[in-house]
Design a protein around this motif. Structure first.
Motif, PDB file in Angstrom:
ATOM      1  N   LEU A 144      19.414  -9.616   9.219  1.00 15.14           N
ATOM      2  CA  LEU A 144      20.285  -8.531   8.605  1.00 15.14           C
ATOM      3  C   LEU A 144      20.944  -7.661   9.772  1.00 15.14           C
ATOM      4  N   SER A 145      20.543  -7.930  10.859  1.00 11.58           N
ATOM      5  CA  SER A 145      20.980  -7.120  11.947  1.00 11.58           C
ATOM      6  C   SER A 145      22.622  -7.427  12.285  1.00 11.58           C
ATOM      7  N   THR A 166      26.408  -7.614  10.906  1.00  9.65           N
ATOM      8  CA  THR A 166      27.401  -6.851  10.041  1.00  9.65           C
ATOM      9  C   THR A 166      27.576  -8.102   9.235  1.00  9.65           C
ATOM     10  N   ARG A 219      26.341 -11.051   8.260  1.00 10.91           N
ATOM     11  CA  ARG A 219      25.221 -11.463   7.559  1.00 10.91           C
ATOM     12  C   ARG A 219      24.752 -10.595   6.504  1.00 10.91           C
ATOM     13  N   LEU A 220      24.524  -9.133   6.793  1.00  8.76           N
ATOM     14  CA  LEU A 220      24.493  -8.286   5.912  1.00  8.76           C
ATOM     15  C   LEU A 220      25.349  -8.294   4.733  1.00  8.76           C
ATOM     16  N   ASN A 221      26.771  -8.350   4.988  1.00  6.57           N
ATOM     17  CA  ASN A 221      27.875  -8.441   4.314  1.00  6.57           C
ATOM     18  C   ASN A 221      27.593  -9.576   3.243  1.00  6.57           C
ATOM     19  N   GLN A 249      25.146  -8.664   0.755  1.00  5.48           N
ATOM     20  CA  GLN A 249      25.517  -7.746  -0.026  1.00  5.48           C
ATOM     21  C   GLN A 249      26.474  -8.361  -1.240  1.00  5.48           C
ATOM     22  N   LEU A 273      19.651 -16.671   7.136  1.00  5.53           N
ATOM     23  CA  LEU A 273      19.392 -16.028   6.157  1.00  5.53           C
ATOM     24  C   LEU A 273      18.341 -16.397   5.238  1.00  5.53           C
ATOM     25  N   ARG A 310      20.907 -15.118  -3.551  1.00  7.38           N
ATOM     26  CA  ARG A 310      19.956 -14.180  -2.998  1.00  7.38           C
ATOM     27  C   ARG A 310      18.499 -14.517  -3.639  1.00  7.38           C
TER      28      ARG A 310
END
Length: 113
Positions: free
Chosen positions: A20-21, A23, A25-27, A30, A78, A97
């Motif tokens: 998740l570090s 941006t 991959r975090l997006n 999300q 991920l 997810r």
């Protein structure tokens, strides 16, 4: 033995934080929270496939605007961290997810950080 088990759990959470570090991959994680809002209808997934909420790699790639290999690398990372699940349906690969793992991460943060 208990300490060793806790260390394995901590290592798994570290893998998730590393995944998740970035941006993008975090997006991705999300956006996959609300796939019907963020991606076009997934016409190749049917109820019988038992993978509701899955999004085709091509649609994820189009949304984040990166090349196929980078997108695949990000999705694989991920998945390896446990945050995403993957399933091949016909010629397509879908990701969604892993809500149970995300709940475990939430509990870990709430309890330990």
């Amino acid at each position: 033995m208990m300490e060793e088990q806790q260390g394995m759990n901590d290592a798994k959470f570290v893998d998730m934080f590393k995944a998740l570090s970035n941006t993008t991959r975090l997006n991705i994680v999300q956006m996959l929270k609300e796939p019907e809002k963020n991606f076009p209808p997934q016409v190749h997934i049917h109820k019988g496939d038992d993978f509701l909420g899955g999004v085709c790699v091509g649609d994820i790639r189009d949304k984040i605007g990166l090349g196929q290999s980078t997108t695949s690398q990000y999705l694989s990372l991920l998945q390896q961290s446990g945050l995403l699940e993957m399933k091949r349906i016909g010629q397509w690969t879908y990701y969604r997810r892993n809500e149970e793992v995300i709940k475990q991460l939430e509990r870990f943060i709430g309890k330990n950080l």
